[in-house]
Design a protein around this motif. Structure first.
Motif, PDB file in Angstrom:
ATOM      1  N   GLY A  44      -8.879  -0.900   0.579  1.00 14.77           N
ATOM      2  CA  GLY A  44      -7.924  -0.199  -0.467  1.00 14.77           C
ATOM      3  C   GLY A  44      -7.259   1.213   0.443  1.00 14.77           C
ATOM      4  N   VAL A  45      -7.781   1.432   1.524  1.00 13.41           N
ATOM      5  CA  VAL A  45      -7.234   2.362   2.285  1.00 13.41           C
ATOM      6  C   VAL A  45      -5.872   1.889   3.067  1.00 13.41           C
ATOM      7  CG1 VAL A  45      -7.045   3.992   4.528  1.00 13.41           C
ATOM      8  CG2 VAL A  45      -8.813   4.150   2.807  1.00 13.41           C
ATOM      9  N   LEU A  46      -6.011   0.713   3.528  1.00 17.89           N
ATOM     10  CA  LEU A  46      -4.861   0.097   4.237  1.00 17.89           C
ATOM     11  C   LEU A  46      -3.906  -0.299   3.134  1.00 17.89           C
ATOM     12  CD1 LEU A  46      -7.153  -2.456   6.500  1.00 17.89           C
ATOM     13  CD2 LEU A  46      -5.643  -0.164   7.309  1.00 17.89           C
ATOM     14  N   LEU A  47      -4.158  -0.637   2.050  1.00 16.14           N
ATOM     15  CA  LEU A  47      -3.195  -0.935   1.265  1.00 16.14           C
ATOM     16  C   LEU A  47      -2.376   0.020   0.685  1.00 16.14           C
ATOM     17  CD1 LEU A  47      -5.166  -3.603  -0.782  1.00 16.14           C
ATOM     18  CD2 LEU A  47      -3.265  -4.219   0.492  1.00 16.14           C
ATOM     19  N   VAL A  48      -2.987   1.308   0.357  1.00 21.70           N
ATOM     20  CA  VAL A  48      -2.258   2.302  -0.235  1.00 21.70           C
ATOM     21  C   VAL A  48      -1.500   3.137   0.752  1.00 21.70           C
ATOM     22  CG1 VAL A  48      -4.172   2.863  -2.089  1.00 21.70           C
ATOM     23  CG2 VAL A  48      -4.047   3.803   0.095  1.00 21.70           C
ATOM     24  N   MET A  49      -1.898   2.962   1.952  1.00 19.53           N
ATOM     25  CA  MET A  49      -1.106   3.459   3.191  1.00 19.53           C
ATOM     26  C   MET A  49       0.288   2.943   3.163  1.00 19.53           C
ATOM     27  SD  MET A  49      -3.805   4.732   6.132  1.00 19.53           S
ATOM     28  CE  MET A  49      -2.659   5.326   7.117  1.00 19.53           C
ATOM     29  N   THR A  50       0.318   1.610   2.946  1.00 22.50           N
ATOM     30  CA  THR A  50       1.760   1.093   2.833  1.00 22.50           C
ATOM     31  C   THR A  50       2.710   1.484   2.144  1.00 22.50           C
ATOM     32  OG1 THR A  50       1.168  -0.871   1.106  1.00 22.50           O
ATOM     33  CG2 THR A  50       0.545  -1.430   3.525  1.00 22.50           C
ATOM     34  N   ALA A  51       2.335   2.269   1.179  1.00 27.06           N
ATOM     35  CA  ALA A  51       3.322   3.175   0.278  1.00 27.06           C
ATOM     36  C   ALA A  51       3.675   4.536   0.695  1.00 27.06           C
ATOM     37  CB  ALA A  51       2.863   2.912  -1.153  1.00 27.06           C
ATOM     38  N   TRP A  52       3.183   4.885   1.722  1.00 22.41           N
ATOM     39  CA  TRP A  52       3.145   6.442   2.260  1.00 22.41           C
ATOM     40  C   TRP A  52       4.700   6.656   2.466  1.00 22.41           C
ATOM     41  CZ3 TRP A  52      -1.465   9.100   4.091  1.00 22.41           C
ATOM     42  CH2 TRP A  52      -1.200  10.466   4.538  1.00 22.41           C
ATOM     43  N   LYS A  53       5.342   5.762   3.357  1.00 22.67           N
ATOM     44  CA  LYS A  53       6.827   5.957   3.596  1.00 22.67           C
ATOM     45  C   LYS A  53       7.637   5.972   2.602  1.00 22.67           C
ATOM     46  CE  LYS A  53      10.627   4.516   6.925  1.00 22.67           C
ATOM     47  NZ  LYS A  53      11.026   3.646   7.978  1.00 22.67           N
ATOM     48  N   LYS A  54       7.424   4.965   1.476  1.00 24.49           N
ATOM     49  CA  LYS A  54       8.018   4.806   0.319  1.00 24.49           C
ATOM     50  C   LYS A  54       7.940   6.123  -0.590  1.00 24.49           C
ATOM     51  CE  LYS A  54       9.922   2.833  -3.412  1.00 24.49           C
ATOM     52  NZ  LYS A  54      11.233   2.711  -3.453  1.00 24.49           N
ATOM     53  N   GLU A  55       6.792   6.493  -0.614  1.00 23.40           N
ATOM     54  CA  GLU A  55       6.460   7.746  -1.504  1.00 23.40           C
ATOM     55  C   GLU A  55       7.074   8.996  -1.027  1.00 23.40           C
ATOM     56  OE1 GLU A  55       2.637   9.008  -4.165  1.00 23.40           O
ATOM     57  OE2 GLU A  55       2.396   9.224  -1.993  1.00 23.40           O
ATOM     58  N   ASN A  56       7.086   9.088   0.086  1.00 22.33           N
ATOM     59  CA  ASN A  56       7.732  10.144   0.794  1.00 22.33           C
ATOM     60  C   ASN A  56       9.404  10.483   0.527  1.00 22.33           C
ATOM     61  OD1 ASN A  56       5.664  11.535   1.774  1.00 22.33           O
ATOM     62  ND2 ASN A  56       5.680  10.681   3.851  1.00 22.33           N
TER      63      ASN A  56
END
Length: 452
Positions: free
Chosen positions: A433-445
């Motif tokens: 779950g952590v690895l998956l949600v972190m893929t959206a970090w840059k996109k969200e920023n």
């Protein structure tokens, strides 16, 4: 007749007169937002009352209907699959429907089934109508997702959404209270029967559905208000392009089915629900193997959903107030602490550590509710308002696949690797779950920066 029924679900047209006075716009927005939030809260709580009322009387239900444990498990599994598929289908329908009618009709239909469900004696009919009940139950969440997309801006959505999500805890509690009251009265008077648990739930559900029809509206435009983006000055992160026309299937394909972030976050949602349902389904059995007293197990277990509601609300406040609408940092924190809680619960649960047993089962509820709510919030920000219900419904489908895996999958793991394997699988789900949600970090920023 069919045409009139279909027309009843059509979105309300824009109001003939637009409100232009800024003070009146502010006044009406505050009024409608509060009214819609209260209606969504009460409505969703009653959806849970008419859906979760079987669990607290399962032992009586099986005895009175004569069905076996295997039959009961089959009935629950089939209805769970129907609910998961129904959330996606309902999401697509809700995107093109009137919020008020869609939300009210699902509860109304479910409530009618509750009125007679307890009097069915055929196993086939029990499975059929409980599956239908779960199908109508799937109509509750998608229109509420639309309420948040159309009435609340991205920067305030997480705190409002997670506060609303505590309605499911209230609904479960009401269902349990009704069941306890009916079973207690059965010991006092022969006039009360166990079926009244469903009957009372159905009556309350019907009354609430009529309340929704009177109190809920559709979009801001339907009452003469400007879009929430204009009112708040905060734009929706993803908007439909004018060149894309009015085709809903174009929106569904572009902004849901081929949106890689929605797929990634939906799989992360599966991980959340795996841990959630392992906790809900297996924690009491695990505590029994640790030789806690039979009476203390239900009391300790109630800490999980009660504290869970607080965890969801805290996650929303953290997201909006600390991370300025960014869901990913909150999700990472919650996933990590959820993994730690699962390990500590396995390690310390037992009669020699009652405080720690209660603390960590409460922590499991607290930290699972964060990503459970925030992933839906994040998905609502990664698609257009016109497709938000379908996107959240698609995510919900993955959640109930996770719930199904928590039943059959955890059973297999328990048989072959014991309780250590079950809780290690929860920790593994958190890591994924952590690895998956972190893929959206840059996109969200990048998206959040666009709204500044």
């Amino acid at each position: 007749m069919l045409r009139k029924f279909i027309d009843w679900f059509k979105p309300l047209p824009d109001a003939a007169e637009k409100i232009t006075d800024p003070q009146e716009i502010t006044k009406q927005y505050k009024r409608w937002r509060l009214r819609l939030f209260i209606s969504a809260y009460i409505g969703y709580a009653m959806y849970y009352v008419t859906r979760q009322n079987l669990n607290p009387i399962a032992h009586v239900f099986k005895e009175e209907t004569g069905i076996t444990n295997d039959q009961f498990g089959l009935m629950v599994s089939i209805s769970l699959i129907a609910y998961g598929i129904g959330k996606f289908v309902s999401g697509m329908l809700a995107d093109k429907s009137n919020i008020r009618v869609f939300l009210a009709f699902g509860l109304m239909a479910s409530s009618v089934i509750n009125l007679f469900f307890g009097y069915l004696t055929s196993f086939f009919l029990l499975v059929l109508f409980w599956t239908l009940n779960q199908s109508f139950q799937s109509m509750g969440f998608p229109p509420i997702a639309r309420i948040f997309a159309y009435w609340f801006s991205p920067k305030e959505r997480a705190s409002k959404w997670t506060l609303w999500a505590s309605a499911h805890t209230v609904g479960i509690s009401i269902a349990a209270i009704i069941a306890a009251a009916v079973l207690k009265l059965m010991d006092i008077t022969p006039l009360v029967h166990w079926q009244y648990v469903f009957v009372l739930s159905g009556i309350l559900g019907l009354l609430t559905s009529f309340y929704i029809l009177r109190s809920v509206t559709d979009t801001p435009a339907s009452v003469g208000l400007p879009p929430v983006e204009e009112y708040t000055g905060c734009q929706q992160l993803v908007t439909k392009q004018a060149s894309e026309g009015e085709s809903y299937w174009v929106l569904l394909r572009k902004y849901v089915l081929t949106n890689k972030y929605i797929w990634i976050l939906s799989v992360a949602f599966l991980c959340v629900y795996f841990v959630r349902y392992v906790t809900l389904s297996w924690a009491a059995i695990f505590l029994d193997t640790r030789e806690l007293s039979k009476a203390s197990i239900p009391l300790i277990f109630t800490l999980n959903p009660l504290v869970g509601a607080l965890g969801g609300i805290t996650a929303g406040i953290l997201t909006d107030k600390v991370f300025h609408g960014r869901c990913t940092p909150s999700n990472v924190i919650y996933f990590v602490l959820l993994a730690i809680s699962a390990y500590c619960f396995y390690l310390f649960a037992g009669p020699n550590h009652l405080f720690l047993t209660g603390f960590f089962i409460a922590a499991l509820g607290f930290f699972v509710d964060g990503p459970q709510n925030l992933i839906n919030v994040q998905i609502s920000l990664l698609t257009t308002k016109e497709s938000v219900a379908a996107a959240c419904g698609f995510c919900g489908l993955f959640g109930y696949i996770g719930g199904f895996l928590a039943g059959s999958g955890a059973s297999y793991i328990l048989t072959h690797w014991g309780w250590a394997g079950v809780f290690n699988s929860c920790i593994g789900a958190c890591v994924v779950g952590v690895l998956l949600v972190m893929t959206a970090w840059k996109k969200e920023n990048q998206d959040i920066c666009k709204t500044k």
